[in-house]
Design an enzyme around this catalytic site. Sequence first.
Site, short mmCIF file in Angstrom:
data_model
loop_
_atom_site.label_atom_id
_atom_site.label_comp_id
_atom_site.label_asym_id
_atom_site.label_seq_id
_atom_site.Cartn_x
_atom_site.Cartn_y
_atom_site.Cartn_z
CG ASN A 3 43.99 33.20 39.65
OD1 ASN A 3 42.80 33.44 39.87
ND2 ASN A 3 44.96 33.62 40.47
CD GLU A 62 41.03 42.37 38.57
OE1 GLU A 62 40.37 41.33 38.67
OE2 GLU A 62 41.38 43.04 39.57
CB SER A 99 49.20 39.08 36.50
OG SER A 99 50.04 40.13 36.92
CD GLU A 158 55.04 26.31 44.92
OE1 GLU A 158 55.03 27.15 45.85
OE2 GLU A 158 55.21 25.09 45.09
CG LEU A 159 48.71 31.72 46.51
CD1 LEU A 159 47.31 31.26 46.16
CD2 LEU A 159 48.75 32.27 47.92
CG ASP A 160 48.23 34.38 43.77
OD1 ASP A 160 47.25 33.94 43.15
OD2 ASP A 160 48.13 34.92 44.88
NE ARG A 185 43.20 23.59 52.06
CZ ARG A 185 42.77 24.81 51.72
NH1 ARG A 185 42.27 25.03 50.54
NH2 ARG A 185 42.87 25.81 52.56
CB SER A 216 32.60 42.14 38.22
OG SER A 216 33.93 42.21 38.67
CG HIS A 270 47.23 37.80 41.85
ND1 HIS A 270 46.65 37.35 43.02
CD2 HIS A 270 48.27 38.59 42.23
CE1 HIS A 270 47.32 37.83 44.05
NE2 HIS A 270 48.30 38.59 43.60
CB THR A 279 51.84 25.99 38.82
OG1 THR A 279 52.23 27.08 39.66
CG2 THR A 279 52.11 26.33 37.36
CB ILE A 317 44.86 27.47 48.45
CG1 ILE A 317 45.20 28.94 48.76
CG2 ILE A 317 46.10 26.71 47.98
CD1 ILE A 317 46.15 29.14 49.90
CG LEU A 318 42.23 25.17 43.23
CD1 LEU A 318 42.20 25.50 41.74
CD2 LEU A 318 41.03 24.30 43.62
C1 GRF Z 1 39.27 40.56 41.44
O1 GRF Z 1 39.98 41.72 41.79
C2 GRF Z 1 40.22 39.44 41.24
O2 GRF Z 1 41.42 39.81 40.64
C3 GRF Z 1 40.47 39.05 42.67
O3 GRF Z 1 39.21 39.12 43.29
C4 GRF Z 1 38.43 40.08 42.60
C5 GRF Z 1 37.16 39.40 42.16
O4 GRF Z 1 36.22 40.28 41.68
N1 GRF Z 1 41.13 37.79 42.78
P1 GRF Z 1 34.92 39.74 40.94
O5 GRF Z 1 34.30 38.66 41.83
O6 GRF Z 1 35.35 39.19 39.62
O7 GRF Z 1 34.04 40.94 40.84
#
Ligand code: GRF
Length: 191
Positions: free
Chosen positions: A109, A176, A138, A145-147, A67, A14, A111, A143, A94-95
């Site tokens: 990203n 979002e 957010s 480091e995760l999130d 990976r 979405s 989050h 980077t 995770i990248l």
């Molecule tokens: C969102 O809440 C995003 O922040 C999280 O996963 C969800 C993804 O939703 N990392 P969508 O696939 O964009 O609908």
Amino acid sequence: MSPRVAILISGGGSNMVTLVQAMQSGEINATPVLVISNIPTAGGLTKARALNVEPIAIDHRSYKGDRTAFEADLHAILTKNSVDIICLAGFMRILTSEFTKKWDGKVLNIHPSLLPKYKGLHTHQRAIDAGDSHGGCSVHIVTSELDDGPVLGQTSVQIMADDTADDLAARVLIQEHKLYPAVLADFINQL
Ligand code: GRF
């Protein structure tokens, strides 16, 4: 010049849809060129096709935990399509630092928490369990480091007394969809 954007997803996509629509309407000065999923059955791939954006599946399971090989193929597709910016939107892999260094400052990203709180999973439940007054979302630069990485924008969402994690997630997702396109537009305008 209009930057070329790839959006990486793992699920329904979405957020991806809102980003593509904002680029296609001109609200964001960029071109959506690829939607890539590590899950071949992700619903977002069908939505990308409907939006006339090329959908690509790179099934991480076929790399059997390698990976580096997965990311090498991902990197090759991105460079072959002259991608400038990568947006992670519900991309649940995770990248590695090898990949993020190659794309330093060019990966965003979203989050679902008010970073630096609640990196990782189950963010809404953790915010409720902690008795927080607000959850949120957010957008940050990715980077190694995760999130982690500089936060470019955040939106707070009030937590109601009887909220379940799903209730809160649904209200945060609405935010979002507003935050990510707005932040990407600003980010591109400042390039
Ligand atoms: C969102 O809440 C995003 O922040 C999280 O996963 C969800 C993804 O939703 N990392 P969508 O696939 O964009 O609908």
